[in-house]
Scaffold this motif. Structure first.
Motif, PDB file in Angstrom:
ATOM      1  N   ARG A  16      38.454 -49.390  -9.369  1.00 43.57           N
ATOM      2  CA  ARG A  16      39.693 -49.208  -8.609  1.00 43.57           C
ATOM      3  C   ARG A  16      39.732 -47.812  -7.966  1.00 43.57           C
ATOM      4  O   ARG A  16      40.095 -47.662  -6.794  1.00 43.57           O
ATOM      5  CB  ARG A  16      40.903 -49.406  -9.528  1.00 43.57           C
ATOM      6  N   HIS A  17      39.345 -46.805  -8.718  1.00 44.11           N
ATOM      7  CA  HIS A  17      39.310 -45.436  -8.181  1.00 44.11           C
ATOM      8  C   HIS A  17      38.313 -45.341  -7.027  1.00 44.11           C
ATOM      9  O   HIS A  17      38.621 -44.752  -5.975  1.00 44.11           O
ATOM     10  CB  HIS A  17      38.929 -44.457  -9.290  1.00 44.11           C
ATOM     11  N   ALA A  18      37.125 -45.921  -7.215  1.00 45.74           N
ATOM     12  CA  ALA A  18      36.086 -45.813  -6.194  1.00 45.74           C
ATOM     13  C   ALA A  18      36.480 -46.513  -4.908  1.00 45.74           C
ATOM     14  O   ALA A  18      36.167 -46.028  -3.805  1.00 45.74           O
ATOM     15  CB  ALA A  18      34.767 -46.378  -6.728  1.00 45.74           C
ATOM     16  N   VAL A  19      37.157 -47.641  -4.994  1.00 41.90           N
ATOM     17  CA  VAL A  19      37.613 -48.328  -3.789  1.00 41.90           C
ATOM     18  C   VAL A  19      38.565 -47.427  -3.004  1.00 41.90           C
ATOM     19  O   VAL A  19      38.497 -47.354  -1.769  1.00 41.90           O
ATOM     20  CB  VAL A  19      38.282 -49.675  -4.141  1.00 41.90           C
ATOM     21  N   GLY A  20      39.462 -46.722  -3.702  1.00 41.42           N
ATOM     22  CA  GLY A  20      40.353 -45.799  -3.018  1.00 41.42           C
ATOM     23  C   GLY A  20      39.595 -44.684  -2.310  1.00 41.42           C
ATOM     24  O   GLY A  20      39.925 -44.307  -1.173  1.00 41.42           O
TER      25      GLY A  20
END
Length: 296
Positions: free
Chosen positions: A267-271
């Motif tokens: 989720r963090h990496a997608v952001g």
């Protein structure tokens, strides 16, 4: 295991109609791995390598019709100016050997959420051309994915081609993996700006049960660009707008923990990918010599 090898498209459709359970074999990137590991033992394989039209592409009326077996190498070398997002995604696929054999149809047929082409296809607004002896239909790509490794094809249908609009604005793609090549995506993100319609499209891979779009993020960014007259003036986006876009993209995910990553990291990496690709795409739009011709 019976091996079916049709000589042309009509023969392939007839074989699929007669044997709906036959597994199509084109590039073999996923199918051969499953066979070699003993994960799948179908009664029949349907080899499509001799079907010439699956390896062809054409342009007409502002769109590209891409045969299901057109290799990623061809997309990179000959279609990058028309389909920049898909060309960028193609560069991340496995190795040169696989890029010379594998095509978009295989990614779609397998429907793995980690397929490299999916985010670019979603961002571009692609349609899947499915065919059977009963006829042909076109399926919007966002409706094509129905579950983990499941798609909207009927048992007697084959993927014939993919239709993509020619890019009318910047497109970007980024992928996170444990190394730079021969790697399944931890997550991937595609972004396309469409100045002609003043819309934005996204695509997220390997961060939900299926490839998905970040609808709320698209609506938010399109609103910011319109209300701030960014399309007309090319003024930079504010950091707060970019941060909100990234947060909405992350919120669109529904990731899991697995051997490649944790849900939290995905989720963090997608952001992070959303924010980076937005910066690259907007700078590319601002640099276009005709983007703001006649703007007040």
């Amino acid at each position: 295991m019976e091996f079916l090898r049709p000589a042309d498209w009509e023969e392939a459709l007839a074989a699929k109609a007669a044997h709906p359970g036959a597994v199509p074999l084109a590039g073999g990137t996923d199918v051969m791995v499953e066979l070699n590991l003993g994960l799948r033992r179908p009664e029949r394989l349907l080899d499509l390598s001799r079907v010439r039209e699956l390896h062809e592409w054409e342009t007409a009326a502002g769109s590209v019709r891409l045969g299901a077996s057109v290799p990623y190498a061809t997309i990179m070398e000959r279609l990058g100016h028309l389909l920049p997002g898909l060309a960028l995604a193609s560069r991340t696929v496995a190795s040169p050997q696989i890029r010379n054999r594998a095509g978009v149809g295989g990614n779609l047929g397998t429907a793995s959420p980690a397929g490299d082409a999916h985010p670019a296809l979603l961002a571009a607004g692609a349609e899947v051309e499915a065919a059977s002896v009963r006829g042909t239909r076109r399926i919007p790509v966002e409706a094509f994915y129905t579950g983990v490794k499941r798609n909207a094809l009927a048992p007697d249908e084959l993927i014939r081609a993919v239709h993509l609009p020619v890019a009318d604005g910047p497109q970007q793609y980024a992928k996170v993996g444990t190394r730079n090549a021969m790697v399944i995506a931890v997550c991937a993100f595609g972004l396309a700006l469409h100045p002609a319609t003043r819309t934005v499209r996204t695509g997220i891979g390997s961060a939900a049960p299926t490839p998905v779009r970040a609808d709320a993020a698209e609506e938010f960014l399109a609103g910011v660009l319109e209300e701030g007259r960014h399309w007309d003036t090319g003024r930079p986006l504010t950091p707060s707008a970019a941060a909100e876009f990234a947060a909405l993209c992350a919120a669109a995910c529904d990731p899991i923990d697995d051997v490649r990553s944790t849900a939290r990291y995905r989720r963090h990496a997608v952001g992070v990918l959303a924010r980076r690709t937005l910066a690259w795409a907007w700078e590319a739009h601002r640099a276009r010599p005709d983007a703001f011709e006649g703007a007040a």
